[in-house]
Enzyme design. Structure first.
Site: not given
Length: 300
Positions: A87, A187
């Site tokens: 991430s 996400h």
């Protein structure tokens, strides 16, 4: 063959920069970064409490700063072949690979954190870790609930994201569900409002092609184009993280060792469970420096 790996949001802890800034040169560097991005990283990394550093706009720059400080303490020249970040750790990884400068990494993550925080506040949502169970059964249960598998982390860990009520009722057979203390469904499409502003800012950043292979969260692919790496970092904000595929790529490309930069521990734990044959090292503090340099120098 050695890979450097960089953790993502949730790895931060109160006071985590205190050991690093005992070195006056690193304290000065942190002051310079703080001034450049208009965020007091010294405060966030030393005296801020858990709630303050849980804030997305604070957590993301803090994590990248910690990764860069720790990597800067190591003797790494010519000693690693790949990088990967989970991430927001992809920004740390891009800097370690020479795609962007350290300062541009901090500038990027500052905008990323602010825009994702705005998107999260606009539409209440959350994330829950699903631990154990059959992978296909878990994925089906997440989809049936109208949720998204936002992080497929391997090692029996998948993170579901989306509507809070749907998360509260998620109960895949044979698995445990644990709510995560995050502000939104990262996400996923919930983050789409953040992408345009982040993309606009990213377009002002100069990139270079990496000195080593950079593994992408999208599909684990090894990238060698600086511009493509940055484009993917932007799009990943609203798309799932496939850390399981990054670990698979490490195995197929011959990686035998992986060093996780600060705040380390999470990714090495996943490697231990899901990537047989890769030895991990969690570089958590300056106390680990001698052992970390020995680990780097003894790469297979």
């Amino acid at each position: 063959m050695l890979a450097l790996i960089a953790p993502g949001q949730g790895s931060q802890t109160p006071g985590m920069l205190l050991p690093w800034i005992a070195d006056p040169s690193k304290a000065e560097l942190l002051r310079q970064w703080s001034d450049a991005i208009d965020l007091d990283l010294l405060h966030l990394g030393t005296t801020a409490d858990a709630d303050e550093i849980r804030d997305t706009a604070n957590a993301q720059p803090l994590i990248v700063a910690a990764g860069l400080l720790s990597a800067g303490a190591l003797d790494l020249e010519g000693k690693f072949s790949y990088v990967a970040g989970h991430s927001v750790g992809e920004i740390t990884a891009a800097a370690l690979a020479g795609v962007i400068t350290e300062l541009d990494a901090l500038r990027l993550v500052r905008v990323r954190g602010l825009e994702m925080a705005k998107a999260a506040a606009a539409s209440p949502s959350g994330m829950s870790a699903v631990l154990g169970g059959d992978r296909e059964v878990v994925l089906a249960a997440i989809a049936d609930a109208g949720l998204v598998a936002a992080n497929d982390n391997g090692g029996g860990q998948i993170v579901a994201a989306g509507d809070l009520d749907a998360l509260a009722n998620l109960a895949p057979e044979g698995a445990r569900v644990r709510a995560l203390q995050v502000a939104g469904a990262f996400h996923t499409h919930f983050m789409s409002p953040a992408v345009e502003a982040f993309s606009n800012f990213a377009s002002t950043i100069t990139t270079s092609d990496p000195a080593v292979g950079v593994q992408s969260n999208r599909d684990g692919q090894v990238l060698n184009s600086g511009s493509e790496i940055l484009t993917r970092i932007v799009s990943q904000v609203a798309n799932p993280v496939r850390w399981d595929l990054c670990m698979s790529t490490m195995q197929t490309t011959g990686v035998t060792q992986a060093l996780e930069v600060a705040p380390a521990g999470t990714l090495v734990g996943l490697l231990k469970r899901a990537a047989e044959g890769i030895e991990g090292f969690a570089f958590k503090s300056p106390d680990d420096l001698a052992a970390a340099n020995q680990f780097v120098s003894s790469k297979g």
